[in-house]
Design an enzyme around this catalytic site. Structure first.
Site, PDB file in Angstrom:
ATOM      1  N   LYS A 162       0.840  -1.197   0.000  1.00 50.41           N
ATOM      2  CA  LYS A 162       0.000   0.000   0.000  1.00 50.41           C
ATOM      3  C   LYS A 162       0.878   1.250   0.000  1.00 50.41           C
ATOM      4  CE  LYS A 162      -3.451   2.371   2.761  1.00 50.41           C
ATOM      5  NZ  LYS A 162      -4.378   2.346   3.880  1.00 50.41           N
ATOM      6  N   GLU A 212      10.380  -4.827   4.605  1.00 50.08           N
ATOM      7  CA  GLU A 212      10.400  -6.235   4.194  1.00 50.08           C
ATOM      8  C   GLU A 212      10.115  -6.374   2.704  1.00 50.08           C
ATOM      9  OE1 GLU A 212       8.784  -4.961   6.716  1.00 50.08           O
ATOM     10  OE2 GLU A 212       8.872  -6.244   8.499  1.00 50.08           O
ATOM     11  N   GLY A 223      -4.916  -1.754   4.905  1.00 48.76           N
ATOM     12  CA  GLY A 223      -4.154  -2.901   4.408  1.00 48.76           C
ATOM     13  C   GLY A 223      -4.862  -4.218   4.685  1.00 48.76           C
ATOM     14  N   ARG A 224      -5.367  -4.368   5.914  1.00 45.67           N
ATOM     15  CA  ARG A 224      -5.999  -5.642   6.288  1.00 45.67           C
ATOM     16  C   ARG A 224      -7.407  -5.778   5.740  1.00 45.67           C
ATOM     17  NH1 ARG A 224      -4.838  -2.160  10.247  1.00 45.67           N
ATOM     18  NH2 ARG A 224      -6.448  -1.359  11.645  1.00 45.67           N
ATOM     19  N   GLU A 272      -4.936  -6.360  14.680  1.00 46.47           N
ATOM     20  CA  GLU A 272      -4.404  -5.048  14.304  1.00 46.47           C
ATOM     21  C   GLU A 272      -5.535  -4.010  14.416  1.00 46.47           C
ATOM     22  OE1 GLU A 272      -2.580  -4.015  10.275  1.00 46.47           O
ATOM     23  OE2 GLU A 272      -0.791  -4.537  11.391  1.00 46.47           O
ATOM     24  N   HIS A 293      -6.025 -32.653  17.670  1.00 48.35           N
ATOM     25  CA  HIS A 293      -4.916 -33.456  18.184  1.00 48.35           C
ATOM     26  C   HIS A 293      -3.792 -32.577  18.721  1.00 48.35           C
ATOM     27  CE1 HIS A 293      -6.522 -37.321  16.895  1.00 48.35           C
ATOM     28  NE2 HIS A 293      -7.081 -36.615  15.925  1.00 48.35           N
ATOM     29  N   LYS A 297       9.294  -1.128  14.176  1.00 48.49           N
ATOM     30  CA  LYS A 297       9.906  -0.828  12.872  1.00 48.49           C
ATOM     31  C   LYS A 297      11.022   0.203  13.040  1.00 48.49           C
ATOM     32  CE  LYS A 297       5.727  -1.003   9.997  1.00 48.49           C
ATOM     33  NZ  LYS A 297       4.882  -0.173   9.143  1.00 48.49           N
TER      34      LYS A 297
HETATM   35  O1  F6P Z   1       2.051  -4.027   9.890  1.00 48.16           O
HETATM   36  C1  F6P Z   1       1.676  -2.736   9.579  1.00 48.16           C
HETATM   37  C2  F6P Z   1       1.190  -2.613   8.179  1.00 48.16           C
HETATM   38  O2  F6P Z   1       1.059  -1.258   7.888  1.00 48.16           O
HETATM   39  C3  F6P Z   1      -0.115  -3.353   7.910  1.00 48.16           C
HETATM   40  O3  F6P Z   1      -1.219  -2.665   8.342  1.00 48.16           O
HETATM   41  C4  F6P Z   1      -0.048  -3.536   6.449  1.00 48.16           C
HETATM   42  O4  F6P Z   1      -0.980  -4.462   5.995  1.00 48.16           O
HETATM   43  C5  F6P Z   1       1.390  -3.976   6.302  1.00 48.16           C
HETATM   44  O5  F6P Z   1       2.100  -3.189   7.247  1.00 48.16           O
HETATM   45  C6  F6P Z   1       1.973  -3.821   4.939  1.00 48.16           C
HETATM   46  O6  F6P Z   1       1.971  -2.483   4.525  1.00 48.16           O
HETATM   47  P1  F6P Z   1       2.167  -2.088   3.016  1.00 48.16           P
HETATM   48  O7  F6P Z   1       1.065  -2.696   2.230  1.00 48.16           O
HETATM   49  O8  F6P Z   1       2.131  -0.600   2.993  1.00 48.16           O
HETATM   50  O9  F6P Z   1       3.507  -2.628   2.562  1.00 48.16           O
END
Ligand code: F6P
Length: 552
Positions: A205, A211, A275-276, A361, A392, A516
């Site tokens: 987003k 990452e 995002g979620r 979240e 199990h 972060k």
């Molecule tokens: O973990 C925080 C967050 O902002 C989430 O809400 C989001 O889904 C994720 O990181 C990834 O963010 P992006 O889509 O901006 O890479």
């Protein structure tokens, strides 16, 4: 000003009602219609709430609590596009992502439904090109593998849905999902791929996530190195190769361009999609490639069906409203700390993981939207595994442990694979477990029943099942794209209802920021910078020193 739910009369009533425990066995004995009365339909879903610790009076007061905390008004404000995400000053409009073409909803002078459908068409055109082999890699070969690089909402939604809809996935293209910054994730994934037939979707987003950008750079290096090694491209053909093998999904198309991906190969969405809450936006591009536009449309119809139900169903038969209120009942009045999600469908094996982000979240907050501190519990821990694996592993604790753990059982009447073991229909055997578990939780096994089996007296207590453990059972005919959309939207709205009663902002996520920032700040110390190491706290310094000694 946020409403403090503890100041409402319904909260006081519920506090009183919680003092008289509901006994499920007695409740069913007293009312032969209990199961029917508490079974609701929403779209294609049938949900049996009768094994919850509820009475009509409790439901009445829970609905009063929703009234007194203005849940319906808040829902209207969300659907209208008001900026209810106050700490980020944003609208919350995932419901606009699935409104039918031709609907109108104006936000900041733009009809967002038109914008959504324009972008969807772009995604669908691209998905069709990949599926039909019209989109080719730089050497002219058709795409056989798609790697979605993203994390959180940019990973969990498409990955969960891809697994859930396996029976609908094209045999010609396989999707892979890379999320973790642990280099093993990208290395293990690319190890088996052919760069010439691989397409990478960078989904982020913000397009700033460490990452995702790190993995995207690693993927680009892998792709270009592999293509060069195969003699497919020369040193000055990097951009051509990236253009054929990388697309992006983001709200920040300028950053996509800065990364080196052609904005023509990028699909957008909007800051009013959390995002979620984004699997049904362009973030679902990998899924659209996998299941195709028609199935993706059915998926969106499922969401919309549940949105309509939530917006229009009477409170007494409104499934997300009631399930959200039940969660409040368990958390705030019966002291539940966690909630188990138990799908009896192997294809939903990542559903609990997906819901962990959606629910925790969203509702892991300790201040209300106006900044005032809560004096009651908010978001419970969601967790789970598909049945019968969970049986199990951890069901022991749910059946006989000391904690109250409300459970959601989810099952489909028709299997994706109808297999028989001799005379036995295996799906029937599987679902017998689904029915048995909620029965055992609700009605248990008494000491008398245990003794009747000839059990030695000394171990009778260990073999008693106290019962009276609450659960909801959700069923549908089969796990189609539409049903999956309904299920996801159901939990989105359950989460919304809980957040609305608690008066919190379910749409921000400031709690992920500190970690972060600290990770970036600590990176030099981890690389061995003595000054940086000295500047950190003693405990973290000790840990990093241990790491430095162990690192070969
Ligand atoms: O973990 C925080 C967050 O902002 C989430 O809400 C989001 O889904 C994720 O990181 C990834 O963010 P992006 O889509 O901006 O890479």
């Amino acid at each position: 000003m946020s409403i403090d739910p503890t100041t409402t009369s319904a909260w006081s009533e519920l506090t009183q009602l919680a003092k008289t425990p509901v006994n499920l066995a007695a409740a069913f004995a007293a009312d032969e219609n209990r199961a029917a009365r508490y079974t609701l339909r929403a779209g294609d879903l049938v949900a049996d709430l009768s094994k919850n610790l509820i009475t009509d009076e409790i439901i009445t007061q829970l609905l009063a609590l929703a009234d007194q905390t203005q849940v319906a008004e808040y829902r209207e404000r969300m659907y209208r596009g008001e900026r209810i995400n106050v700490t980020e000053d944003r609208s919350v409009l995932h419901t606009a992502l699935r409104r039918p073409a031709g609907d109108e909803l104006e936000v900041d002078g733009e009809n967002v439904v038109d914008a959504v459908h324009r972008e969807l068409e772009k995604v669908f055109t691209f998905a069709t090109q990949v599926r039909t082999g019209q989109w080719r890699g730089v050497s002219g070969k058709r795409i056989t593998d798609v790697v979605n690089i993203g994390i959180g909402g940019s990973d969990l939604g498409p990955m969960m849905a891809y697994e859930a809809l396996k029976p609908y996935v094209s045999e010609d293209v396989t999707c892979h999902f890379v999320s973790n910054i642990d280099p093993s994730d990208i290395a293990d994934t690319t190890a088996h791929l052919d760069a010439e037939t691989t397409l990478v979707i960078v989904a982020s987003k913000t397009f700033t996530t460490l990452e995702t950008l790190t993995n995207a750079r690693l993927a680009r290096t892998w792709l270009l190195d592999s293509l060069r090694a195969a003699g497919v491209i020369t040193a000055d053909e990097d951009n051509t190769a990236v253009a054929r093998h990388f697309v992006a999904v983001s709200t920040a198309l300028d950053k996509v361009a800065a990364f080196g991906i052609d904005p023509n190969n990028a699909f957008g969405f909007w800051d009013w999609v959390g995002g979620r809450y984004s699997v049904d936006s362009a973030i679902g591009t990998a899924l659209a490639v996998a299941i195709g536009p028609e199935r993706f449309r059915e998926f969106l119809t499922g969401f919309h069906t549940m949105d309509q139900h939530f917006a229009t169903a009477e409170p007494k038969s409104n499934l997300p409203l009631l399930m959200g209120l039940l969660n409040v009942w368990y958390v705030n009045f019966l002291d539940a700390h966690t909630h188990a999600i138990l799908p009896y469908d192997q294809h939903l094996h990542r559903f609990a993981a997906y819901l962990q982000q959606l629910t925790m979240e969203s509702n892991g907050k300790r201040v209300r939207a106006d900044g005032s501190e809560v004096n009651y519990h908010t978001g419970e821990v969601f967790w789970g595994e598909p049945g019968t694996n969970g049986q199990h592993a951890f069901y022991q604790l749910i059946h006989q442990g000391s904690r109250l753990i409300p459970c959601d059982f989810i099952a489909m009447a028709n299997p994706a694979h109808a297999l028989r073991d001799g005379d036995q229909d295996v799906h029937e055997l599987f679902l017998a477990n689904f029915f048995a578990q909620s029965k055992a939780l609700a009605f248990g096994k008494s000491a008398e029943q245990v003794r009747a089996e000839g059990t030695a007296e000394a171990i009778v207590p260990a073999r008693v099942f106290p019962g009276n453990k609450p659960s909801t059972s959700i069923m549908a005919a089969r796990l189609s794209p539409k049903v999956l959309g309904e299920l996801i939207a159901l939990y989105e709205h359950i989460t919304f209802v809980q957040g609305a009663v608690w008066g919190i902002d379910s749409f921000d996520q400031w709690g992920v920021e500190l970690g972060k920032q600290l990770a970036s700040a600590l990176a030099p110390a981890v690389a061995g910078d003595r000054e940086a190491l000295k500047a950190t706290d003693a405990s973290t310094r000790n840990l990093i020193n241990t790491y430095l000694q162990l690192r070969e």
